[in-house]
Scaffold this active site. Sequence first.
Site, PDB file in Angstrom:
ATOM      1  N   LYS A 288      34.441  47.719  45.947  1.00 36.99           N
ATOM      2  CA  LYS A 288      33.242  48.433  45.536  1.00 36.99           C
ATOM      3  C   LYS A 288      33.065  48.364  44.023  1.00 36.99           C
ATOM      4  O   LYS A 288      31.986  48.492  43.506  1.00 36.99           O
ATOM      5  CB  LYS A 288      33.319  49.878  45.997  1.00 36.99           C
ATOM      6  CG  LYS A 288      33.299  49.944  47.507  1.00 36.99           C
ATOM      7  CD  LYS A 288      33.133  51.323  48.056  1.00 36.99           C
ATOM      8  CE  LYS A 288      33.034  51.201  49.572  1.00 36.99           C
ATOM      9  NZ  LYS A 288      33.226  52.416  50.274  1.00 36.99           N
ATOM     10  N   ARG A 289      34.160  48.167  43.332  1.00 37.68           N
ATOM     11  CA  ARG A 289      34.084  48.129  41.872  1.00 37.68           C
ATOM     12  C   ARG A 289      33.357  46.886  41.374  1.00 37.68           C
ATOM     13  O   ARG A 289      32.585  46.940  40.458  1.00 37.68           O
ATOM     14  CB  ARG A 289      35.492  48.122  41.263  1.00 37.68           C
ATOM     15  CG  ARG A 289      36.239  49.402  41.430  1.00 37.68           C
ATOM     16  CD  ARG A 289      37.595  49.287  40.764  1.00 37.68           C
ATOM     17  NE  ARG A 289      38.347  48.119  41.211  1.00 37.68           N
ATOM     18  CZ  ARG A 289      39.047  48.068  42.339  1.00 37.68           C
ATOM     19  NH1 ARG A 289      39.092  49.109  43.136  1.00 37.68           N
ATOM     20  NH2 ARG A 289      39.711  46.994  42.684  1.00 37.68           N
TER      21      ARG A 289
END
Length: 486
Positions: A256-257
């Site tokens: 997700k980063r």
Amino acid sequence: MEKIRTRYAPSPTGKMHVGNLRSALYEFLVAKHAGGDFILRIEDTDQERFVEGAVDLINKTLKLTGLTYDEGPDKDKGFGPYVQSERMKTGIYLKYAKELIEKGEAYYCFCSKERLATLKTEVVDGKEITVYDKHCLHLSKEEIEKNLADGLPYVIRQNNPTEGTTTFHDELYGDITVDNSELDDMILIKSDGYPTYNFANVVDDHTMNITHVVRGNEYLSSSPKYNRLYDAFGWKIPTYIHLPLITDENHKKLAKRSGHASFEDLLNQGFLPEAVVNYIALLGWSPEDNNEIFTLDELIKKFDYRRINKSPAVFDMQKLRWMNGEYVHKMDDDKFLEAAMPYVSEVIKKPLDKKKIALLTKSRIEVYTDIKDHIDFFEEVPEYDVSMYEHKKMKTDVKSSLDVINDVIPLLENFNDFSNDALYAMLSEYVNEKGYKTGFVMWPVRTALSGKQMTPAGATEILEILGKEESLKRLKAAKEKLEHSL
Ligand code: GLU
């Protein structure tokens, strides 16, 4: 034949990740390919993870991507409410949980946090879960009634067998059999009265007549427990289509980063919604032919879910960039300009023809954010080395470039029609008179004007855009630079 009904059931917990969007798209396509209905259901029973504004983001994304739902929170066709917290208020989940208790398929559990902390844990799908020891299954009717009357906090758990096996079928993964000893007594109703996802998804999919459940394969391992619930109620089990994992280029679960994990991030990076949808359609599915560029309508026609691949799909940023470029190049100019102008205005502050500059980039960029690198020299010549004037094929070097620029400056000083065609004709005349090759003149002129090896336009186009004054200023600066270096 029954009408196919699929649902997109997002939890409003933040951004719209590529995996979420792929689920939405495939659910939409499975329904629309078969002339069925696509339903939006908001799964907001996990109050701790609820993020303000996340529902708006879901709606905005579905609009931008063209995934129009037939039913949803604002389109009730008789199966509402379409938001789980509102469904809860109707008492539906508790009613069904109590029905399971009656059937011996579920039970009240009053165990304290302290007691649960002493139980064995197991890692399932990367999450640590407590393996419940069925302690409360053995409470007497009287004990249960007393606890309830005393207002002791409780949860309701599924009562799974510890022996035998359970088999379930997935359209892609086939028949899967698990030992019942692996099925934990998962919580159906939490102590705050909310149902868990595990319970609500079954109750809702049944009561909303969902025929095909399409979702990420992280839910595959829970499916036998869901099937036991369907069986306990005597409900028809939906067709399951669990989708393959999406990984990054290093075959790690899409983080997700990293910037490419959410739809919003991709839009901020200059990608077009329709290109993202097209690309995401291919994350796990491929058509019969080798074509890769599809409109949503074409996808609806082509999308046969039997062609979904079980092996992980790799999110390849380069490929998405390429695909986005295909969309940008085909766009009509007005639409392109509308989106491109803000990127141009960010770079160009001088009173230049920004539309003309923008259009020069259309066939060259893949994403809007590429625009900057193509046009920044119009605003200011970057630092560059005189070696840029040396070009083998054009047969130019620093000395020849200085000679050409020395000739071209007075030619331009005495010339007033700064249009591309007129400039080109004038410089061609000079080229012919001298017996030069065109590139021998245009290369140094373009280098002097841009300080770049690659530009989205030729020398005379750049002269036209910069105009007489700015062009001469740049040519004179180049002359000095060249003189200096000799
Ligand atoms: N609310 C679940 C999620 O967002 C939905 C899973 C499903 O489609 O059943 O992951």
